[in-house]
Every structure is written in structure tokens, then in C-alpha cells.
Design an enzyme around this catalytic site. Structure first.
Site, PDB file in Angstrom:
ATOM      1  N   ASN A   9       0.878  -1.175   0.000  1.00 18.74           N
ATOM      2  CA  ASN A   9       0.000   0.000   0.000  1.00 18.74           C
ATOM      3  C   ASN A   9       0.913   1.222   0.000  1.00 18.74           C
ATOM      4  O   ASN A   9       1.474   1.580   1.032  1.00 18.74           O
ATOM      5  CB  ASN A   9      -0.891  -0.037   1.252  1.00 18.74           C
ATOM      6  CG  ASN A   9      -1.679   1.242   1.432  1.00 18.74           C
ATOM      7  OD1 ASN A   9      -1.785   2.068   0.531  1.00 18.74           O
ATOM      8  ND2 ASN A   9      -2.247   1.417   2.635  1.00 18.74           N
ATOM      9  N   TRP A  10       1.068   1.813  -1.162  1.00 18.40           N
ATOM     10  CA  TRP A  10       2.008   2.932  -1.280  1.00 18.40           C
ATOM     11  C   TRP A  10       1.502   4.219  -0.631  1.00 18.40           C
ATOM     12  O   TRP A  10       2.257   5.175  -0.477  1.00 18.40           O
ATOM     13  CB  TRP A  10       2.309   3.200  -2.765  1.00 18.40           C
ATOM     14  CG  TRP A  10       3.260   2.227  -3.364  1.00 18.40           C
ATOM     15  CD1 TRP A  10       3.973   1.252  -2.701  1.00 18.40           C
ATOM     16  CD2 TRP A  10       3.625   2.129  -4.739  1.00 18.40           C
ATOM     17  NE1 TRP A  10       4.750   0.563  -3.599  1.00 18.40           N
ATOM     18  CE2 TRP A  10       4.559   1.074  -4.852  1.00 18.40           C
ATOM     19  CE3 TRP A  10       3.249   2.831  -5.895  1.00 18.40           C
ATOM     20  CZ2 TRP A  10       5.127   0.716  -6.068  1.00 18.40           C
ATOM     21  CZ3 TRP A  10       3.813   2.470  -7.103  1.00 18.40           C
ATOM     22  CH2 TRP A  10       4.741   1.415  -7.184  1.00 18.40           C
ATOM     23  N   LYS A  11       0.226   4.270  -0.343  1.00 17.39           N
ATOM     24  CA  LYS A  11      -0.373   5.510   0.204  1.00 17.39           C
ATOM     25  C   LYS A  11      -0.046   6.671  -0.735  1.00 17.39           C
ATOM     26  O   LYS A  11       0.004   6.474  -1.946  1.00 17.39           O
ATOM     27  CB  LYS A  11       0.101   5.742   1.642  1.00 17.39           C
ATOM     28  CG  LYS A  11      -0.106   4.481   2.489  1.00 17.39           C
ATOM     29  CD  LYS A  11       0.122   4.677   3.955  1.00 17.39           C
ATOM     30  CE  LYS A  11      -0.132   3.356   4.678  1.00 17.39           C
ATOM     31  NZ  LYS A  11      -0.013   3.440   6.110  1.00 17.39           N
ATOM     32  N   HIS A  92      -9.480   1.334   4.806  1.00 16.42           N
ATOM     33  CA  HIS A  92      -8.206   1.499   5.511  1.00 16.42           C
ATOM     34  C   HIS A  92      -8.409   2.477   6.674  1.00 16.42           C
ATOM     35  O   HIS A  92      -9.174   3.438   6.555  1.00 16.42           O
ATOM     36  CB  HIS A  92      -7.128   2.024   4.550  1.00 16.42           C
ATOM     37  CG  HIS A  92      -5.763   1.997   5.166  1.00 16.42           C
ATOM     38  ND1 HIS A  92      -5.338   2.986   6.016  1.00 16.42           N
ATOM     39  CD2 HIS A  92      -4.762   1.091   5.087  1.00 16.42           C
ATOM     40  CE1 HIS A  92      -4.112   2.676   6.437  1.00 16.42           C
ATOM     41  NE2 HIS A  92      -3.748   1.536   5.881  1.00 16.42           N
ATOM     42  N   GLU A  94      -6.750   4.856   7.739  1.00 10.00           N
ATOM     43  CA  GLU A  94      -6.508   6.279   7.415  1.00 10.00           C
ATOM     44  C   GLU A  94      -7.710   6.870   6.685  1.00 10.00           C
ATOM     45  O   GLU A  94      -8.047   8.042   6.865  1.00 10.00           O
ATOM     46  CB  GLU A  94      -5.219   6.407   6.576  1.00 10.00           C
ATOM     47  CG  GLU A  94      -3.993   6.206   7.455  1.00 10.00           C
ATOM     48  CD  GLU A  94      -2.777   5.640   6.732  1.00 10.00           C
ATOM     49  OE1 GLU A  94      -2.727   5.683   5.494  1.00 10.00           O
ATOM     50  OE2 GLU A  94      -1.866   5.144   7.429  1.00 10.00           O
ATOM     51  N   GLU A 164      -5.531  -5.006  10.662  1.00 12.99           N
ATOM     52  CA  GLU A 164      -4.510  -3.977  10.897  1.00 12.99           C
ATOM     53  C   GLU A 164      -4.786  -3.245  12.213  1.00 12.99           C
ATOM     54  O   GLU A 164      -5.586  -2.302  12.249  1.00 12.99           O
ATOM     55  CB  GLU A 164      -4.532  -2.957   9.753  1.00 12.99           C
ATOM     56  CG  GLU A 164      -4.175  -3.557   8.415  1.00 12.99           C
ATOM     57  CD  GLU A 164      -3.544  -2.513   7.488  1.00 12.99           C
ATOM     58  OE1 GLU A 164      -2.464  -2.790   6.969  1.00 12.99           O
ATOM     59  OE2 GLU A 164      -4.127  -1.425   7.316  1.00 12.99           O
ATOM     60  N   GLY A 170       2.524   2.083  10.813  1.00 10.35           N
ATOM     61  CA  GLY A 170       3.514   3.147  10.660  1.00 10.35           C
ATOM     62  C   GLY A 170       4.219   3.533  11.947  1.00 10.35           C
ATOM     63  O   GLY A 170       4.885   4.553  12.015  1.00 10.35           O
ATOM     64  N   SER A 210       3.399  -2.298  10.319  1.00  8.20           N
ATOM     65  CA  SER A 210       4.854  -2.405  10.505  1.00  8.20           C
ATOM     66  C   SER A 210       5.414  -3.775  10.113  1.00  8.20           C
ATOM     67  O   SER A 210       6.322  -4.285  10.763  1.00  8.20           O
ATOM     68  CB  SER A 210       5.242  -2.045  11.941  1.00  8.20           C
ATOM     69  OG  SER A 210       4.881  -0.697  12.213  1.00  8.20           O
ATOM     70  N   GLY A 231       2.724  -1.054   4.258  1.00  5.50           N
ATOM     71  CA  GLY A 231       2.898   0.344   3.876  1.00  5.50           C
ATOM     72  C   GLY A 231       4.373   0.656   3.661  1.00  5.50           C
ATOM     73  O   GLY A 231       4.938   0.428   2.592  1.00  5.50           O
ATOM     74  N   GLY A 232       5.016   1.168   4.702  1.00  9.56           N
ATOM     75  CA  GLY A 232       6.400   1.654   4.624  1.00  9.56           C
ATOM     76  C   GLY A 232       7.376   0.718   3.906  1.00  9.56           C
ATOM     77  O   GLY A 232       8.123   1.155   3.021  1.00  9.56           O
TER      78      GLY A 232
HETATM   79  P1  PGA Z   1       2.863   0.181   7.630  1.00 10.80           P
HETATM   80  O1  PGA Z   1       1.388   0.444   7.030  1.00 10.80           O
HETATM   81  O2  PGA Z   1       3.337  -1.119   7.020  1.00 10.80           O
HETATM   82  O3  PGA Z   1       3.670   1.342   7.196  1.00 10.80           O
HETATM   83  O4  PGA Z   1       2.704   0.059   9.105  1.00 10.80           O
HETATM   84  C1  PGA Z   1       0.478  -0.600   6.883  1.00 10.80           C
HETATM   85  C2  PGA Z   1      -0.821  -0.077   6.315  1.00 10.80           C
HETATM   86  O5  PGA Z   1      -1.193   1.067   6.603  1.00 10.80           O
HETATM   87  O6  PGA Z   1      -1.500  -0.794   5.562  1.00 10.80           O
END
Ligand code: PGA
Length: 246
Positions: A9-11, A92, A94, A164, A170, A210, A231-232
Site C-alpha cells: 500500500n504505497w499511500k 483502511h 486512514e 490492521e 507506521g 509495521s 505500507g512503509g
Molecule cells: P505500515 O502500514 O506497514 O507502514 O505500518 C500498513 C498499512 O497502513 O496498511
């Protein structure tokens, strides 16, 4: 039995050139054994779909539930399908926190995605406060039951669920593999209570929060964890390739 699924997930990251460079570097490493999805900003979806080869799948990070209408800035499932997008993240945390995503809109979007033959990755998870108050299972059941309302058994097995925990996204704090497995097992039980054992055994559950090259192996060795939403650690091709090689 369940095919592992690793989704990046590149956001809101990367430019078009960076996105293309990324997929060119990971494509040689993709094989049939691990389903590999990149959920990119909507602006690059078309160009990634056009340039991708082999088994790589391209996904959106959100979409609207209606096919068209007066929704400034939104993305239609019809348009996503039209350009060859095969997945979309829905709900998600966010999106829930900053863009008014609710259990109700998640449900509408889930139904719309299935209708358009786009595989939904539905995110569920608890806050730190909710976990400390022992409310994790209750919160997740509420999110799941609403998300799957009016979804028939025939379609339910195609949905991917991403567990999640919000406190792990993050933050560098990962749930321990055992903790993540316990909640994923609970998710499977809830799906079983709605759709029966066959669907519960078939549905894929990812862990997200994470996930990194140094913890993916342990997470993936857990019985109820079938993949990761990342994500990251999905932004750098070398790190992403390591995730695929769990
Ligand atoms: P993260 O994000 O791997 O950076 O913790 C995961 C996500 O938001 O799907």
C-alpha cells in the site's frame, strides 16, 4: 491451500517514474506461488496496468460505491475496472480517520467492488485504547458484520480481509505473531459463524502494521495469517522483494 497474498500500500507516495521503476525492478521476482499486489495512487494505475507483465496485480487504495455521479474527486468502480485494476483496499484506517469512511460505506463499497469483479481488501482493526480495554474482538466483529451485510456466500470467499491494529500502523510496533494470529483466528471464526466452515477456510486474512523483511517470516508462519498488507516496507523494491521471499 490458501494462496499467500502480499500487497503493498504505497499511500500518497511516489511519482509516476518512481512507480514504473519500482515495478520493473520487482517483476522478475514475481512468481505464481505468492499473489503480489501493488496498491498505487490512482493517478498511476492506468500506466502501471499497461506496463506490468506476468502475475503482478495492480490495486487502488480506495474507491466510491456508485458507478458515477456528483462526487468531486472520487474514483468510480466502473472506471477502475475499465482500466484493468483488479484489487482495491476498502476501509483502511486512514480513510476511516481522515475521510469519513464508516462501516456503512465500507459495506456499500464491498458490494460495489464484488459487483465489478474487483477483489476487495477490507481493513479492520482496533485502536490501542480498545485493545487495552479488551474490546478487540468486539470491535472487529462489528466491523466485519457490517462490512459483509448482504454479501452472499458465493462472493464472500473472494474477499481479502486485512487485520490492521491501528497502533501498529507506521509506528514500528508490530503485533507479536501470536497476537496477530489470535485475532486473525477470531476473524476466521466470525466468518465461519456467518458463512460456514468452507468459506471461512477459503477466505484469506492478511496482517498489516509495521510488516518488514525481518518479521515477515514469523508472521507468515502463523496458521491464520495468509499474507500481509504493507505500507512503509513496500516503498523500496529491495525490501518488497524480501517480503515476497518470506
Ligand atoms: P505500515 O502500514 O506497514 O507502514 O505500518 C500498513 C498499512 O497502513 O496498511
Amino acid at each position: 491451500m490458501r494462496k499467500p497474498i502480499i500487497a503493498g500500500n504505497w499511500k500518497m507516495n511516489k511519482t509516476r517514474d518512481e512507480a514504473l521503476q519500482f515495478i520493473y525492478s520487482i517483476m522478475p521476482k514475481i512468481n505464481n506461488e505468492v499473489e503480489t499486489v501493488i496498491c498505487a495512487p490512482s493517478l498511476f494505475l492506468r500506466c502501471l496496468v499497461k506496463r506490468k507483465e506476468n502475475e503482478l496485480k495492480i490495486g487502488a487504495q480506495t474507491m466510491h460505491y456508485d458507478e458515477n455521479g456528483a462526487y468531486t474527486g472520487e474514483i468510480s468502480p466502473l472506471a477502475l475496472k475499465d482500466i484493468g485494476v483488479e484489487y482495491t483496499i476498502i476501509g483502511h484506517s486512514e480513510r476511516r480517520e481522515y475521510y469519513n469512511e464508516t462501516d456503512e460505506t465500507v459495506n456499500k463499497k464491498l458490494i460495489a467492488a464484488l459487483k465489478h469483479n474487483i477483489t476487495p481488501i477490507i481493513c479492520v482493526g482496533e485502536t490501542l485504547h480498545q485493545r487495552e480495554e479488551n474490546k478487540t474482538n468486539k470491535i472487529i466483529d462489528r466491523q466485519l458484520k457490517k462490512a459483509f451485510e448482504n454479501v452472499t456466500n458465493a462472493f464472500a470467499k473472494d474477499v481479502v480481509i486485512a487485520y490492521e491494529p491501528l497502533w501498529a500502523i507506521g509506528t514500528g510496533k508490530t503485533a507479536t505473531p501470536e497476537m496477530a494470529n489470535e485475532t486473525c483466528s477470531h476473524i476466521r471464526k466470525t466468518i465461519e459463524s456467518i458463512y460456514g466452515k468452507k468459506t471461512a477456510d477459503a477466505i484469506r486474512i492478511q496482517y498489516g502494521g509495521s510488516v518488514k523483511p525481518d518479521n515477515i517470516k514469523e508472521l507468515m508462519s502463523q496458521e491464520h495469517i495468509d499474507g500481509a498488507l504493507v505500507g512503509g516496507a513496500s516503498l523500496d523494491p529491495e525490501s518488497f522483494i524480501k517480503l515476497l521471499e518470506f
